[in-house]
Motif scaffolding. Structure first.
Motif, PDB file in Angstrom:
ATOM      1  N   GLY A   1     -90.970 -84.394  68.463  1.00 34.36           N
ATOM      2  CA  GLY A   1     -90.474 -83.311  66.949  1.00 34.36           C
ATOM      3  C   GLY A   1     -90.635 -83.149  66.259  1.00 34.36           C
ATOM      4  N   ASN A   2     -90.418 -84.938  65.643  1.00 38.38           N
ATOM      5  CA  ASN A   2     -90.748 -85.022  64.099  1.00 38.38           C
ATOM      6  C   ASN A   2     -92.189 -84.349  63.677  1.00 38.38           C
ATOM      7  OD1 ASN A   2     -87.898 -84.972  62.392  1.00 38.38           O
ATOM      8  ND2 ASN A   2     -88.443 -86.513  64.357  1.00 38.38           N
ATOM      9  N   PHE A   3     -93.067 -85.911  64.066  1.00 41.03           N
ATOM     10  CA  PHE A   3     -94.713 -85.227  65.153  1.00 41.03           C
ATOM     11  C   PHE A   3     -94.545 -83.557  64.448  1.00 41.03           C
ATOM     12  CE2 PHE A   3     -99.212 -85.807  66.125  1.00 41.03           C
ATOM     13  CZ  PHE A   3     -99.499 -86.561  64.521  1.00 41.03           C
ATOM     14  N   LEU A   4     -94.629 -83.710  65.755  1.00 40.81           N
ATOM     15  CA  LEU A   4     -95.488 -81.970  66.196  1.00 40.81           C
ATOM     16  C   LEU A   4     -94.483 -80.884  65.188  1.00 40.81           C
ATOM     17  CD1 LEU A   4     -96.272 -82.561  69.351  1.00 40.81           C
ATOM     18  CD2 LEU A   4     -97.677 -82.504  67.029  1.00 40.81           C
ATOM     19  N   GLU A   5     -93.439 -80.861  65.227  1.00 44.80           N
ATOM     20  CA  GLU A   5     -92.484 -80.175  63.828  1.00 44.80           C
ATOM     21  C   GLU A   5     -92.311 -78.386  64.958  1.00 44.80           C
ATOM     22  OE1 GLU A   5     -94.295 -78.889  60.197  1.00 44.80           O
ATOM     23  OE2 GLU A   5     -94.048 -80.924  59.548  1.00 44.80           O
ATOM     24  N   ASN A   6     -92.001 -79.464  66.198  1.00 44.67           N
ATOM     25  CA  ASN A   6     -91.114 -77.894  67.500  1.00 44.67           C
ATOM     26  C   ASN A   6     -90.231 -78.131  68.028  1.00 44.67           C
ATOM     27  OD1 ASN A   6     -91.342 -77.042  69.867  1.00 44.67           O
ATOM     28  ND2 ASN A   6     -93.565 -77.301  70.477  1.00 44.67           N
ATOM     29  N   GLU A   7     -89.621 -77.076  67.586  1.00 45.46           N
ATOM     30  CA  GLU A   7     -88.039 -77.319  67.956  1.00 45.46           C
ATOM     31  C   GLU A   7     -87.858 -77.879  69.672  1.00 45.46           C
ATOM     32  OE1 GLU A   7     -84.125 -76.901  67.268  1.00 45.46           O
ATOM     33  OE2 GLU A   7     -86.311 -77.567  65.886  1.00 45.46           O
ATOM     34  N   LEU A   8     -88.448 -77.128  70.812  1.00 48.35           N
ATOM     35  CA  LEU A   8     -88.092 -76.886  71.605  1.00 48.35           C
ATOM     36  C   LEU A   8     -88.363 -79.206  72.079  1.00 48.35           C
ATOM     37  CD1 LEU A   8     -91.482 -74.851  73.257  1.00 48.35           C
ATOM     38  CD2 LEU A   8     -88.480 -74.905  72.923  1.00 48.35           C
ATOM     39  N   TYR A   9     -89.178 -79.649  71.519  1.00 57.71           N
ATOM     40  CA  TYR A   9     -88.478 -81.285  71.700  1.00 57.71           C
ATOM     41  C   TYR A   9     -87.308 -81.952  70.497  1.00 57.71           C
ATOM     42  CZ  TYR A   9     -93.771 -81.883  72.245  1.00 57.71           C
ATOM     43  OH  TYR A   9     -94.962 -82.191  73.139  1.00 57.71           O
ATOM     44  N   PHE A  10     -86.393 -81.184  70.474  1.00 58.14           N
ATOM     45  CA  PHE A  10     -85.411 -81.310  69.316  1.00 58.14           C
ATOM     46  C   PHE A  10     -84.277 -80.887  70.557  1.00 58.14           C
ATOM     47  CE2 PHE A  10     -87.647 -81.040  65.318  1.00 58.14           C
ATOM     48  CZ  PHE A  10     -87.693 -82.762  64.957  1.00 58.14           C
ATOM     49  N   ASP A  11     -84.532 -79.777  71.407  1.00 55.98           N
ATOM     50  CA  ASP A  11     -84.086 -79.111  72.422  1.00 55.98           C
ATOM     51  C   ASP A  11     -83.713 -79.844  73.514  1.00 55.98           C
ATOM     52  OD1 ASP A  11     -83.727 -77.235  70.651  1.00 55.98           O
ATOM     53  OD2 ASP A  11     -84.785 -75.722  72.031  1.00 55.98           O
ATOM     54  N   GLU A  12     -84.942 -80.528  73.742  1.00 53.48           N
ATOM     55  CA  GLU A  12     -84.813 -82.131  74.540  1.00 53.48           C
ATOM     56  C   GLU A  12     -84.446 -83.302  74.752  1.00 53.48           C
ATOM     57  OE1 GLU A  12     -87.868 -84.218  77.142  1.00 53.48           O
ATOM     58  OE2 GLU A  12     -89.267 -82.926  76.000  1.00 53.48           O
ATOM     59  N   ALA A  13     -84.454 -83.065  73.257  1.00 53.96           N
ATOM     60  CA  ALA A  13     -83.679 -84.655  72.989  1.00 53.96           C
ATOM     61  C   ALA A  13     -82.805 -83.957  73.011  1.00 53.96           C
ATOM     62  CB  ALA A  13     -84.253 -84.865  71.591  1.00 53.96           C
ATOM     63  N   ARG A  14     -81.547 -83.219  72.412  1.00 55.30           N
ATOM     64  CA  ARG A  14     -80.376 -83.244  72.272  1.00 55.30           C
ATOM     65  C   ARG A  14     -79.819 -82.145  74.258  1.00 55.30           C
ATOM     66  NH1 ARG A  14     -81.720 -80.009  67.385  1.00 55.30           N
ATOM     67  NH2 ARG A  14     -82.845 -78.049  68.054  1.00 55.30           N
ATOM     68  N   ALA A  15     -80.612 -82.225  74.679  1.00 57.66           N
ATOM     69  CA  ALA A  15     -79.801 -82.162  76.179  1.00 57.66           C
ATOM     70  C   ALA A  15     -80.326 -83.186  76.692  1.00 57.66           C
ATOM     71  CB  ALA A  15     -81.081 -81.377  76.631  1.00 57.66           C
ATOM     72  N   ALA A  16     -80.911 -84.631  76.129  1.00 62.74           N
ATOM     73  CA  ALA A  16     -80.727 -85.568  76.912  1.00 62.74           C
ATOM     74  C   ALA A  16     -79.425 -86.641  76.181  1.00 62.74           C
ATOM     75  CB  ALA A  16     -82.365 -86.158  76.487  1.00 62.74           C
ATOM     76  N   ILE A  17     -78.986 -86.565  74.961  1.00 68.10           N
ATOM     77  CA  ILE A  17     -78.665 -86.879  74.618  1.00 68.10           C
ATOM     78  C   ILE A  17     -77.318 -87.125  75.333  1.00 68.10           C
ATOM     79  CG2 ILE A  17     -76.513 -87.371  71.809  1.00 68.10           C
ATOM     80  CD1 ILE A  17     -79.319 -86.733  70.561  1.00 68.10           C
ATOM     81  N   THR A  18     -76.979 -85.443  75.522  1.00 71.08           N
ATOM     82  CA  THR A  18     -75.771 -84.431  75.436  1.00 71.08           C
ATOM     83  C   THR A  18     -75.471 -85.866  77.074  1.00 71.08           C
ATOM     84  OG1 THR A  18     -75.752 -82.659  74.651  1.00 71.08           O
ATOM     85  CG2 THR A  18     -73.834 -82.981  76.223  1.00 71.08           C
ATOM     86  N   LEU A  19     -76.505 -85.330  77.945  1.00 75.22           N
ATOM     87  CA  LEU A  19     -76.744 -86.793  79.450  1.00 75.22           C
ATOM     88  C   LEU A  19     -76.129 -87.562  79.271  1.00 75.22           C
ATOM     89  CD1 LEU A  19     -77.172 -85.510  82.468  1.00 75.22           C
ATOM     90  CD2 LEU A  19     -79.003 -86.022  82.273  1.00 75.22           C
TER      91      LEU A  19
END
Length: 128
Positions: free
Chosen positions: A60-78
């Motif tokens: 997400g940081n390297f590619l500046e793509n919000e979809l990766y951040f959504d994936e990270a948020r979902a995993a953190i919540t889980l």
């Protein structure tokens, strides 16, 4: 009865005795066996989630793509949800709360580390 099935019944019966649930031993053995199986699956999933968080935050940081951040948020919540479920039970996968002092101590150690790392992980998708 097959040796593997016999072993599972013995383990389940011992777990019923340790957990003190429920009054019907046959039903209790099945419930506890399913509970143990779910705990193993969820604990294994925690490892996979840590890898998913690291990958998603880096991408997400390297590619500046919000979809990766959504994936990270979902995993953190889980991860948060799974830690509570492993300790307290009460969910569809794990019905019984953990009573084994060794396991509870290990979960406390993991939760202590997550208490420090979790908020840091949450800040990365926010750009902090």
């Amino acid at each position: 009865m097959q040796p593997a099935a016999t072993f599972k019944v013995i383990i389940a019966a011992v777990l019923v005795l340790l957990h003190g649930h429920p009054s019907n031993a046959a039903d209790g053995a099945q419930i506890v066996a399913e509970d143990v199986e779910a705990r193993i699956n969820i604990a294994g999933r925690q490892r996979m989630l840590s890898q998913r968080i690291a990958k998603a935050l880096c991408a997400g940081n390297f590619l500046e793509n919000e979809l990766y951040f959504d994936e990270a948020r979902a995993a953190i919540t889980l991860v948060d949800t799974s830690l509570r479920l492993l300790r307290d039970g009460g969910g569809p996968e794990i019905t019984l709360s953990e009573r084994n002092p060794t396991v509870l101590h290990a979960l406390e150690m993991v939760q202590g580390r997550w208490f420090v790392l979790g908020p840091i992980y949450w800040q990365v998708p926010l750009g902090d």
